[in-house]
Scaffold this motif. Sequence first.
Motif, short mmCIF file in Angstrom:
data_model
loop_
_atom_site.label_atom_id
_atom_site.label_comp_id
_atom_site.label_asym_id
_atom_site.label_seq_id
_atom_site.Cartn_x
_atom_site.Cartn_y
_atom_site.Cartn_z
N MET A 1 0.84 -1.21 0.00
CA MET A 1 0.00 0.00 0.00
C MET A 1 0.88 1.26 0.00
SD MET A 1 -3.34 0.41 2.41
CE MET A 1 -2.72 1.67 3.49
N LYS A 2 0.43 2.28 -0.73
CA LYS A 2 1.21 3.53 -0.82
C LYS A 2 1.29 4.19 0.57
CE LYS A 2 1.13 7.94 -3.18
NZ LYS A 2 0.36 8.95 -2.52
N GLN A 3 2.48 4.62 0.92
CA GLN A 3 2.65 5.30 2.22
C GLN A 3 2.04 6.70 2.14
OE1 GLN A 3 6.78 5.04 3.29
NE2 GLN A 3 6.56 6.44 5.02
N SER A 4 1.28 7.09 3.16
CA SER A 4 0.69 8.44 3.16
C SER A 4 1.80 9.47 3.38
CB SER A 4 -0.34 8.56 4.28
OG SER A 4 -0.56 9.91 4.58
N ILE A 5 1.63 10.65 2.81
CA ILE A 5 2.61 11.72 2.97
C ILE A 5 2.78 12.07 4.46
CG2 ILE A 5 0.96 13.65 2.63
CD1 ILE A 5 4.56 13.50 1.27
N MET A 6 1.73 11.81 5.26
CA MET A 6 1.77 12.13 6.68
C MET A 6 2.72 11.20 7.46
SD MET A 6 -0.10 14.65 6.51
CE MET A 6 -0.43 15.24 8.16
N GLU A 7 3.10 10.11 6.82
CA GLU A 7 3.98 9.16 7.52
C GLU A 7 5.46 9.45 7.29
OE1 GLU A 7 2.48 4.94 7.21
OE2 GLU A 7 1.12 5.97 5.85
N TYR A 8 5.74 10.40 6.41
CA TYR A 8 7.14 10.74 6.14
C TYR A 8 7.62 11.82 7.11
CZ TYR A 8 6.95 8.38 1.61
OH TYR A 8 6.84 7.45 0.61
N ASP A 9 8.91 11.80 7.40
CA ASP A 9 9.53 12.91 8.13
C ASP A 9 9.74 14.05 7.15
OD1 ASP A 9 10.05 12.63 10.80
OD2 ASP A 9 11.88 11.45 10.51
N THR A 10 9.31 15.25 7.49
CA THR A 10 9.56 16.39 6.60
C THR A 10 11.07 16.65 6.51
OG1 THR A 10 7.47 17.37 7.28
CG2 THR A 10 9.05 18.85 6.26
N VAL A 11 11.73 16.61 7.64
CA VAL A 11 13.18 16.85 7.73
C VAL A 11 13.77 15.86 8.71
CG1 VAL A 11 14.96 18.58 8.22
CG2 VAL A 11 12.70 19.34 7.55
N LEU A 28 5.82 17.63 -5.01
CA LEU A 28 4.52 17.19 -4.48
C LEU A 28 3.40 17.91 -5.22
CD1 LEU A 28 5.35 17.16 -0.65
CD2 LEU A 28 5.07 15.18 -2.16
N PRO A 29 2.23 17.32 -5.38
CA PRO A 29 1.80 16.06 -4.77
C PRO A 29 2.08 14.81 -5.60
CG PRO A 29 -0.05 17.11 -5.84
CD PRO A 29 1.12 18.01 -6.04
N TYR A 30 2.65 14.94 -6.80
CA TYR A 30 2.72 13.75 -7.66
C TYR A 30 3.85 12.80 -7.34
CZ TYR A 30 -1.04 15.87 -10.11
OH TYR A 30 -2.25 16.40 -10.39
N ASN A 31 5.03 13.35 -7.04
CA ASN A 31 6.17 12.48 -6.74
C ASN A 31 6.62 12.69 -5.31
OD1 ASN A 31 6.38 11.55 -9.36
ND2 ASN A 31 7.63 13.32 -9.95
N THR A 32 6.76 11.60 -4.60
CA THR A 32 7.31 11.70 -3.25
C THR A 32 8.76 11.28 -3.36
OG1 THR A 32 5.15 11.12 -2.39
CG2 THR A 32 6.98 11.05 -0.83
N GLU A 33 9.61 12.29 -3.61
CA GLU A 33 11.02 11.97 -3.77
C GLU A 33 11.79 12.39 -2.52
OE1 GLU A 33 12.60 12.70 -7.62
OE2 GLU A 33 14.65 12.71 -6.84
N ILE A 34 12.52 11.46 -1.98
CA ILE A 34 13.28 11.75 -0.75
C ILE A 34 14.72 12.08 -1.15
CG2 ILE A 34 13.97 10.83 1.52
CD1 ILE A 34 10.90 11.12 1.08
N LEU A 35 15.19 13.23 -0.68
CA LEU A 35 16.56 13.64 -1.01
C LEU A 35 17.48 13.44 0.20
CD1 LEU A 35 15.80 17.08 -2.77
CD2 LEU A 35 16.02 14.82 -3.84
N HIS A 36 18.65 12.93 -0.07
CA HIS A 36 19.69 12.80 0.97
C HIS A 36 20.79 13.81 0.61
CE1 HIS A 36 17.51 9.11 1.57
NE2 HIS A 36 18.14 8.94 2.71
#
Length: 361
Positions: A1-11, A28-36
């Motif tokens: 199941m797709k993870q909700s945006i609310m479950e990610y850490d903003t920072v 956002l809202p189309y791609n949830t890309e996490i940057l390191h």
Amino acid sequence: MKQSIMEYDTVALDDENSALVIIDQTQLPYNTEILHLKDQKSIWDAIYLLQVRGAPAIGVAAGIAIYLAAKEIDADNFDDFYKQFVKAKDYLDSARPTAVNLSWALKRMDDVVRANKDKSIAEIKEILHKEAVKIKEEDTWVCKTIGEYGLSLLKPGMGLLTHCNAGQLATSKYGTATAPMYLGHEKGYNFRVFCDETRPLLQGARLTSYELQESGIDTTLICDNMAPSVMKKGWVDAVFVGCDRVAKNGDTANKIGTSYVALAAKYYGIPFYVCAPTSTIDMNCASGDDIHIELRSAEEVTEMWYEKRMAPEGVKVFNPAFDVTDAQNITGIITEYGIAYAPFEESLKEIFAKKETAAKK
Ligand code: MRU
């Protein structure tokens, strides 16, 4: 199941890889890309480009960023270390001028360095690590407490309006202006929330309406110029907005367009609340006239988000990222130490006195 945006850490801080971890909010809202992000230039760019944005989130990111910079410093005495630390701090501080949280967090990290100058460089780096983590953890408590004070002003079924994104994506958790909405939602308050789309960068459309909808809150997106219409219809009982810098007299800088929402709210007799962590209140700034308003590129207005340019070539563009809402148009400023009412110069002083007392306990 797709993870909700609310479950990610903003920072977040990735200790293992020495990286600042953010959600790229420009996608956002189309791609949830996490940057390191590992180097200071990428972090500076991420703040400037609004990949990480919102005053509290910028503060949390700055705390982590300066810790990462300090960790890399190769120095065998304090003076050498501090010289390089200040250089990195000044560089980060130059990324955006209006949200005071950027310089607030960097100053806080600077203060702990200077207070521990007699310790070894390795110990100072460890102390900076702890402080960066603390800034992030505190932000969650601050937002939740602002939410509780905000919710005390509301009743179930109310219509609320917000501008820009002062939501979870702008903080560690809960958001500031959205915190009363989330806490009320948990209690079954059934709020109806109107989100201004927030031209030109669409934080309301892309971020606020997204996170509220993902949380199951009744959300309606409107263009910025529709706020007075929904107010006139009696659909709005209160306005909650965030802020980037509150001056000593209560004048408040927030996303461009906020001041006109406040004017409309005043006209229709609707309370207008600014949700302000004390980290966003700048008691060294006498009034809104002293707040540096960031000017951004013309392309954000003329072509960004459009398939092709929507304005004539060569037209003059004025693109301030923020405006100042006069204190006289603000009903109350909700902080983590209570709600300040006019005259703000006195009530904000009382808020800081409460903060000081709490710190001594
Ligand atoms: O340019 P942005 O997206 O960083 O502007 C953000 C805002 O104006 C927010 O309302 C403010 O930072 C408060 S966030 C809790």
